[in-house]
Each structure stands twice: as C-alpha cells, then as structure tokens.
Motif scaffolding. Structure first.
Motif, mmCIF file in Angstrom:
data_model
loop_
_atom_site.group_PDB
_atom_site.id
_atom_site.type_symbol
_atom_site.label_atom_id
_atom_site.label_comp_id
_atom_site.label_asym_id
_atom_site.label_seq_id
_atom_site.Cartn_x
_atom_site.Cartn_y
_atom_site.Cartn_z
ATOM 1 N N TYR A 65 -4.557 0.664 -11.463
ATOM 2 C CA TYR A 65 -5.811 -0.068 -11.343
ATOM 3 C C TYR A 65 -6.144 -0.260 -9.871
ATOM 4 O O TYR A 65 -5.412 -0.938 -9.148
ATOM 5 N N ASN A 66 -7.236 0.325 -9.447
ATOM 6 C CA ASN A 66 -7.638 0.268 -8.057
ATOM 7 C C ASN A 66 -8.125 -1.134 -7.704
ATOM 8 O O ASN A 66 -8.834 -1.771 -8.467
ATOM 9 N N ALA A 97 1.833 -11.714 2.817
ATOM 10 C CA ALA A 97 2.265 -11.223 1.508
ATOM 11 C C ALA A 97 2.820 -9.800 1.646
ATOM 12 O O ALA A 97 2.258 -8.963 2.344
ATOM 13 N N ILE A 98 3.921 -9.551 0.978
ATOM 14 C CA ILE A 98 4.567 -8.239 0.988
ATOM 15 C C ILE A 98 4.455 -7.659 -0.412
ATOM 16 O O ILE A 98 4.877 -8.274 -1.389
ATOM 17 N N GLY A 99 3.867 -6.490 -0.499
ATOM 18 C CA GLY A 99 3.703 -5.860 -1.802
ATOM 19 C C GLY A 99 3.124 -4.475 -1.654
ATOM 20 O O GLY A 99 3.203 -3.848 -0.595
ATOM 21 N N LYS A 100 2.500 -3.991 -2.715
ATOM 22 C CA LYS A 100 1.918 -2.658 -2.709
ATOM 23 C C LYS A 100 0.771 -2.617 -3.712
ATOM 24 O O LYS A 100 0.736 -3.417 -4.650
ATOM 25 N N PRO A 101 -0.196 -1.718 -3.517
ATOM 26 C CA PRO A 101 -1.314 -1.607 -4.466
ATOM 27 C C PRO A 101 -0.830 -1.139 -5.838
ATOM 28 O O PRO A 101 0.192 -0.446 -5.970
ATOM 29 N N HIS A 102 -1.572 -1.536 -6.860
ATOM 30 C CA HIS A 102 -1.233 -1.139 -8.220
ATOM 31 C C HIS A 102 -1.424 0.377 -8.368
ATOM 32 O O HIS A 102 -2.435 0.926 -7.921
ATOM 33 N N PRO A 103 -0.474 1.077 -8.970
ATOM 34 C CA PRO A 103 -0.592 2.542 -9.040
ATOM 35 C C PRO A 103 -1.698 3.032 -9.961
ATOM 36 O O PRO A 103 -2.135 4.170 -9.839
#
Length: 406
Positions: free
Chosen positions: A392-393, A384-390
């Motif tokens: 909500y941890n 999966a390619i993505g990023k953490p939510h800015p």
C-alpha cells in the motif's frame, strides 16, 4: 503568536545550518538524488518545507523562497532568474529548448544535461512565480485591500490588481502549445515538460485567474456603491454646514407629497387560518388531531411520617495512581537527559526488561513526546525508524523510535 513564529523560525534556521552541505549541493546542481544523501536528512528537509517535489517523477528541488534567499545572499548571477514578464520567460524557455536540441543533436551529453536542468528550472520557476502571483491576488481580495485606509485607495488598488490580472492573462495567451509541440518534436523529455506539464499548470492558473477577475469586479462594484453613499452623506453634511438654519419641512401637511416620500415597501398581512374554506378541512383536522392534551396530576402526595436525617461532612481525599507504563516512559526520558546520548526505545525496553509489549511501549513513547509542553518539547528530538509498506503506497510502518537531546 510571535513566540510560536520565533520558535518555528529558529527551528527552520537550525535545519538549514545543520544540513548546509545538502542544501548547497541541491542549489548548485538544481536537483538532488535521494540515494546520494541520508534518507532521514532528506525527509526532515521535506517536512521543513526546504525541499519539494514539483512532479512525482522529478527529483527534489529547493523551494523558490530558499533559492531566492541564496541567490540574493551570494549575488549569484549564474542562477539569477529573469522574472520581468511572461514574454521574457517564454523567450527564455524557447531559447533553452533550442540549446538542448542542438547539444543533443551533436551528442554533447554533458551540455544537453546542463541545458535540460536549466530548462526545468526555468519552467518550474515560472509556474511557481505565477502561482505565487495568484496567491497574492487572493490575499488582497480576502483582505478587501485592508492595507489602505480610504475607499478611493481601495478602488485604485482594485484597478491595479485588475490590470495585473489582465497582463497575466494576455501573457498566458502568448503560449501557443502547437508551437511548443513543434519545438519539442519527438523528444520525450521536452514534450512532457513543455506540452504536458506546462499546459496543465497554465490551464489551472488561467481558470483561477478568471475567478480572481470576477471577484475583483464584484468587489469593485461594492466599493463604488459605498463611495456613492459616502459622497451623498458628505454632500448633505456640507449643505447643513453652509445652511445652518435649514429645517426639514413637514411633508405630511403638504397636499402634493414628493414621489421620493411615497416609496414604501409593500406590507404583507400576517398569515391566518381560513376556517371557512372547505378545502382546508382535512389539513385542519390533522392539525387538531396532533394537539397534545395536558393532564395535571391532582393526586395526593405521600408525606413521610418522620424526617430522614442527612449528615454533610468533609469529602475524603483520594489519589488516582499513575499508570505504570507512563511512569516507565518518564524514566526513559530522564535516562536520555542523564546520559545525553541517542537511544532506541526498544533497546531501553530490552535492557530494563520491562513487562510491556513493544507496540504498546512505542505508542506510549510517541504519546509522551507529543504530550510534552512546547517549551519542554524543544529540548528533545524524536525520529521514527521504519520502512514504507511494500503493498500500500503512502503507508509507513514504524518499527522503533529513537530519542535524543536537541
């Protein structure tokens, strides 16, 4: 079961071989900086259980089992941990803390960092080995010492486990946190490691060891009860073997019945309604009012004048058409097999100008991969390619997925 374990073991060993450089860097340095390595590789090693984070503010470290494997295979004396008893671990921790304070006082920053890394490793290895010992004790209790065959052996194993728990508790009593606080002084790193983290871990382990000790005592009582009944039964069998002509007497015909045969449980008479008690009148009337009446239908049933013919024939076959989105995902998997190259799901969607939106397409690709049989799933790798939510941890937003042959 063995097939699943074999597949899991092969996958873990492949991970170790594929990322051997990262594993050895973490082994030699004691911890890893996530910014120095590929984020995807670090995430895979974490999911495989090779790397772990002992504290939210600490760097990633090798699992104790992986480190022990490397220490044994490489015969590395430098990183060999002394795991003899709690007293030696406490002495090592105090000695390394003094080394670190001396190097810090002399402004020898390289030596102080090395001593701090060794101190971290000793503390976390000690707490990890303590938790492992507790897990072993719980395993023995839950199994009721099933690896031995006789009750006497179970009792001996139980007594051995109790002595081990006693030794662990006596060893934990040696930790005087007032003394460790004086050793740490006003150094923030030492106070957090020796006072805060270590005290919290030992407090949890002490409470769990107390529960383990109580369970062991309860289990020992049950074993001794079974042993007593077994001895009584064996004694009776031995008596009958030595006196084969022994017959049980008719104690009913005796005038003086032994007290042993008069031990009978009290009989409880069956409950019944006392209709003569006026205090129960209200309750009885309420019960009667809830009795349902049964009304049988005595009406005449209508009979048809003519019978309706019923024809029974063969059911026609019908086909359920496949979902076009599922067929497109199957074509995407076949394209990966034909090309043998790594390809993005969104890139494939744009190249073939498929009519579905990106979110539905990614969901279907993930569902298609998860729905594959185990023997087919091992041939593919999905990332999966993505990023953490800015905000909500803990939430990870997936923008795309990539699929390739394993």
């Amino acid at each position: 079961m063995s097939n699943n374990l074999h597949q899991a073991g092969v996958k873990l060993l492949k991970q170790l071989g594929r990322h051997a450089d990262v594993v050895m860097d973490v082994y030699l340095s004691g911890a890893t900086n996530e910014n120095q390595h590929d984020e995807k590789v670090i995430e895979k090693l974490k999911k495989s259980g090779i790397l772990w984070r002992p504290d939210p503010e600490q760097d990633l470290r090798l699992k104790r089992s992986v480190r022990a494997l490397l220490e044994e295979a490489l015969s590395d004396e430098r990183n060999r941990q002394i795991d003899a008893n709690v007293g030696s671990a406490l002495a090592s921790i105090k000695t390394l803390a003094d080394h670190y304070k001396e190097a810090r006082f002399n402004s020898d920053y390289s030596a102080s960092e090395a001593y701090l890394a060794d101190l971290n490793e000793h503390v976390y290895a000690f707490t990890d080995s303590l938790r492992y010992s507790i897990r072993v004790l719980w395993g023995r209790i839950n199994n009721e010492f099933g690896y031995v065959g006789s009750i006497s052996a179970k009792i001996r194993e139980n007594e051995l486990a109790q002595s081990q728990v006693t030794e662990l508790l006596n060893g934990l009593d040696m930790f005087q946190f007032s003394e460790l606080g004086e050793i740490a002084g006003d150094i923030r790193e030492l106070r957090k490691l020796l006072v805060t983290n270590l005290q919290e871990a030992l407090s949890q382990c002490t409470q769990e060891l107390s529960v383990v000790q109580a369970r062991l005592l309860e289990l020992l009582g049950r074993f001794r009860q079974i042993q007593g009944r077994t001895r009584l039964l064996k004694g009776w069998l031995l008596h009958t073997d030595l006196h084969p002509d022994y017959e049980v007497g008719d104690h009913v015909s005796h005038k003086q019945v032994p007290a042993l045969f008069n031990c009978a449980e009290t009989l409880l008479a069956p409950a019944h309604v006392d209709v003569h008690n006026s205090q129960h009148e209200v309750a009885l009337m309420d019960i009667v009012s809830h009795i349902k009446t049964i009304n049988r239908d005595d009406g005449i049933r209508a009979v048809r004048e003519t019978d309706m013919p019923i024809s029974v024939g063969q059911v026609e076959d019908f086909d359920i058409p496949d979902n076009p989105l599922k067929l497109a995902v199957d074509a995407y998997f076949c394209a990966i097999i034909d090309s043998g190259e790594r390809q993005s799901a969104l890139q494939y969607l744009e190249e073939h100008q498929l009519p579905w939106d990106s979110e539905s397409w990614i969901y279907q690709v993930i569902g298609g991969y998860e729905g594959l049989p185990a023997e087919h799933k091992d041939y593919f790798e999905l990332e999966a390619i993505g990023k953490p939510h800015p905000v909500y941890n803990g939430n990870y937003i997936i923008h795309d997925v990539e699929l390739w042959l394993a």
